[in-house]
Design a protein around this motif. Structure first.
Motif, short mmCIF file in Angstrom:
data_model
loop_
_atom_site.label_atom_id
_atom_site.label_comp_id
_atom_site.label_asym_id
_atom_site.label_seq_id
_atom_site.Cartn_x
_atom_site.Cartn_y
_atom_site.Cartn_z
N GLU A 271 0.84 -1.20 0.00
CA GLU A 271 0.00 0.00 0.00
C GLU A 271 0.88 1.26 0.00
O GLU A 271 0.67 2.21 -0.77
N LEU A 272 1.91 1.25 0.85
CA LEU A 272 2.84 2.39 0.90
C LEU A 272 3.59 2.50 -0.43
O LEU A 272 3.79 3.60 -0.96
N ARG A 273 3.97 1.35 -0.97
CA ARG A 273 4.71 1.35 -2.24
C ARG A 273 3.86 1.97 -3.35
O ARG A 273 4.35 2.72 -4.18
N ARG A 274 2.57 1.65 -3.31
CA ARG A 274 1.67 2.21 -4.34
C ARG A 274 1.65 3.74 -4.24
O ARG A 274 1.77 4.45 -5.25
N LYS A 275 1.55 4.23 -3.01
CA LYS A 275 1.52 5.69 -2.83
C LYS A 275 2.80 6.35 -3.32
O LYS A 275 2.80 7.50 -3.76
N LEU A 276 3.91 5.61 -3.20
CA LEU A 276 5.22 6.21 -3.50
C LEU A 276 5.66 5.99 -4.95
O LEU A 276 6.76 6.40 -5.33
N THR A 277 4.79 5.34 -5.74
CA THR A 277 5.18 5.06 -7.13
C THR A 277 4.74 6.20 -8.06
O THR A 277 3.55 6.49 -8.16
N PRO A 278 5.70 6.85 -8.70
CA PRO A 278 5.35 7.97 -9.60
C PRO A 278 4.56 7.48 -10.82
O PRO A 278 4.75 6.35 -11.27
N ASP A 279 3.70 8.37 -11.35
CA ASP A 279 2.93 8.00 -12.55
C ASP A 279 3.35 8.88 -13.74
O ASP A 279 2.58 9.11 -14.65
N TYR A 280 4.57 9.37 -13.69
CA TYR A 280 5.09 10.19 -14.79
C TYR A 280 6.49 9.70 -15.11
O TYR A 280 7.06 8.88 -14.37
N ARG A 281 7.06 10.20 -16.21
CA ARG A 281 8.38 9.71 -16.64
C ARG A 281 9.49 10.17 -15.70
O ARG A 281 9.48 11.31 -15.20
N LEU A 282 10.44 9.29 -15.47
CA LEU A 282 11.60 9.65 -14.67
C LEU A 282 12.33 10.83 -15.35
O LEU A 282 12.50 10.83 -16.57
N GLY A 283 12.70 11.80 -14.54
CA GLY A 283 13.42 12.96 -15.09
C GLY A 283 12.51 14.15 -15.29
O GLY A 283 12.98 15.27 -15.40
N CYS A 284 11.17 13.91 -15.36
CA CYS A 284 10.24 15.02 -15.57
C CYS A 284 10.39 16.04 -14.44
O CYS A 284 10.42 17.24 -14.66
N LYS A 285 10.50 15.53 -13.20
CA LYS A 285 10.90 16.34 -12.05
C LYS A 285 12.31 15.93 -11.71
O LYS A 285 12.76 14.86 -12.11
#
Ligand code: NAP
Length: 510
Positions: A271-285
């Motif tokens: 559940e915590l892992r889900r919250k911490l998983t980005p939904d955008y491309r790496l590098g965008c931020k």
């Protein structure tokens, strides 16, 4: 009022680097205006627990002032501040620094091609103005209903209130950027509760931070070539990171794999892992590096809250699901006003034009350094000079070499006024934005501080750092209007700065 050859604003890496370059070239007629009582810029102001550089110190330092004594791969803030103080002292620039001189305004005087700079209690006049104010010095405060009336102490990460004892307190942290991920692991073990309010999860990769032992330090001291090799190795390793956005975005997928594996290793709770998983491309931020942030979030006294904050009521932070979570202290890790680095009413160019008006559509400059209509002004860490992958000190040194060459040209041509041609500046920015618009920062599915409200990326340099250095290796006087030599006070008018050859040689890549 005396007219100085150069006035520099700020004494962080940029301002000090500029002052040192002038000293090394033999110049003496310059002043550094520093708002505080010490040098150091961002490394003086940010004192939050765990504050450290996320670029390896052997690269995040001046090329002409290697420090064999760095204690760790990623030096902590007090060590970087001590390094900057040492550089200032060693290179004899401290007598040039006027402390407690916060610049209120700087106005270009068209009648004699000088800048008039005003602080609370003094005025200065200069033929050339160099801004070393930095892009990340004005904190951004969230506009949250009721925040101003919060019952307990609250402070921004850049203005850490060390008088507030966090031990045993309920602490609400807002923001999960580069600053928060450094202080959260430090405070989590000592607070009673830590509610971490996350709007967007960052991509995080492991941080290989090691102590640099006395043996290695001695080697670097006795055989400086070994330190230069270490620096070069770091430089090229970091440049390789730029492949993903400068050459082929498919490279980013490799980084995403590594970051996901890091998350899976460190966060067993799905559940915590889900919250911490980005939904955008790496590098965008900005990609963050940490090996202790995820484990801190797994602690029983830490909660990651992803519901949007709707406001603050009394002593509680209220979220969109209607829950009110009580807190004793609120810490804002909410970043900086990067897209509006220079407030309106501060810098006025030719004809009294406010730089903030000129930048209403987002800051832009020629080579990140000069702005048409703002003659004899150089911006260090100006628009689109920022990096997502390597050391800003390298970019700063590239700009300083360019400014030194410009001063040399002004002197050689006896020019009192140089102003970048508007058409050249416009073409440069059109090309730059065309590159940036295709890059991950705009197309990666996120919203970051790199982007102005208009959507324009005003922060980043979109390529390799050596490309930036090559672009700025010579002052391209054809791109500028240089004033005719027929001025009343012709000879003494140009800044008395000797040739910058020595400086340029010493600041070659990397
Ligand atoms: P940041 O990266 O801009 O992060 C700000 C955080 O606050 C983000 O998580 C943002 O969420 C969140 N936030 C902002 N306004 C909010 C609101 N109204 N409600 C909820 N959340 C809000 O700021 P930072 O961590 O201070 O870092 C800024 C930059 O400083 C870095 O990118 C880096 O360039 C530099 N820095 C460098 C180092 C270093 O080691 N060299 C260390 C610290 C900082 P969103 O993501 O959703 O916007």
């Amino acid at each position: 009022m005396k007219t100085h050859a150069v006035v520099i604003i700020g004494s962080g890496f940029s301002g000090l680097g500029m002052a040192i370059a002038l000293r090394r070239a033999g110049a003496t007629d310059f002043v550094v205006l520093e708002k505080a009582g010490d040098v150091g810029g961002t490394w003086r102001d940010n004192t939050y627990p765990g504050c450290a550089c996320d670029v390896q110190s052997h690269l995040y330092s001046f090329s002409f002032a290697p420090n064999p004594h760095w204690s760790r791969t990623y030096a902590p803030q007090p060590e970087i501040l001590a390094y900057l103080r040492d550089c200032a002292r060693h290179h004899g620039v401290l007598p040039h620094v006027h402390f407690h001189q916060e610049v209120r305004s700087a106005r270009f005087d068209d009648t004699d091609d000088t800048w008039v700079i005003t602080t609370a209690d003094r005025s200065y006049r200069a033929r050339v103005l160099v801004s070393g104010m930095g892009g990340l010095s004005t904190p951004a405060f969230p506009e949250l209903d009721g925040l101003a009336d919060f019952a307990g102490p609250q402070f921004h990460s850049q203005q850490w209130d060390h008088s507030v004892d966090l031990r045993g307190k309920r602490v609400a942290v807002i923001g999960t950027g580069a600053s928060a991920i450094q202080f959260v692991p430090r405070i989590a073990p000592e607070v009673a509760r830590l509610d971490l309010y996350q709007r967007t999860p960052p991509w995080i990769v492991p941080r290989d931070d090691r102590a640099i032992g006395p043996g290695r330090q001695a080697l670097f001291r006795r055989l400086p070539v070994t330190q230069r090799l270490a620096r070069s190795a770091i430089y090229w390793q970091l440049e390789a990171r730029a492949l993903g956005f400068a050459v082929d975005p498919r490279v980013l997928a490799l980084g995403e794999q590594a970051a996901r594996a890091h998350l899976a290793r460190q966060v067993p709770d799905p559940e915590l892992r889900r919250k911490l998983t980005p939904d955008y491309r790496l590098g965008c931020k900005r990609v963050l590096i940490s090996s202790d942030y995820y484990p801190a979030l797994g602690r029983p006294n830490v909660d990651v809250i992803t519901e949007a904050i709707t406001g603050v009521r009394g002593d509680a932070v209220v979220t969109a699901d209607g829950r009110a979570r009580a807190a004793d202290v609120i810490i804002l890790g909410t970043g900086f006003r990067a897209a509006a680095p220079i407030p309106a009413g501060t810098i006025f160019g030719s004809g009294g034009r406010d730089l903030a008006d000129r930048w209403a559509g987002g800051p832009e400059a020629y080579k990140g350094t000069t702005v048409a209509g703002f003659p004899n002004l150089f911006l260090l860490v100006g628009p689109n000079c920022g990096l997502a992958h390597s050391s800003m000190v390298y970019m700063i040194e590239s700009q300083i070499a360019y400014v030194m060459d410009a001063l040399r040209v002004m002197r050689a041509r006896r020019a009192t006024r140089i102003d970048v041609r508007p058409d050249v500046e416009a073409t440069y920015n059109r090309d730059l934005q065309a590159r940036l618009g295709r890059a991950v920062w705009s197309a990666g599915g996120c919203r970051s501080w790199y982007l102005h409200d208009s959507g324009k990326n005003v922060a980043l340099w979109p390529g390799f750092t050596w490309q930036f250095r090559r672009l700025l290796r010579r002052f391209d006087s054809d791109s500028f209007h240089l004033s005719p030599a027929a001025r009343v006070f012709l000879a003494p008018a140009a800044p008395a700065v000797p040739t910058s050859r020595r400086w340029r040689r010493s600041s070659g890549p990397p």
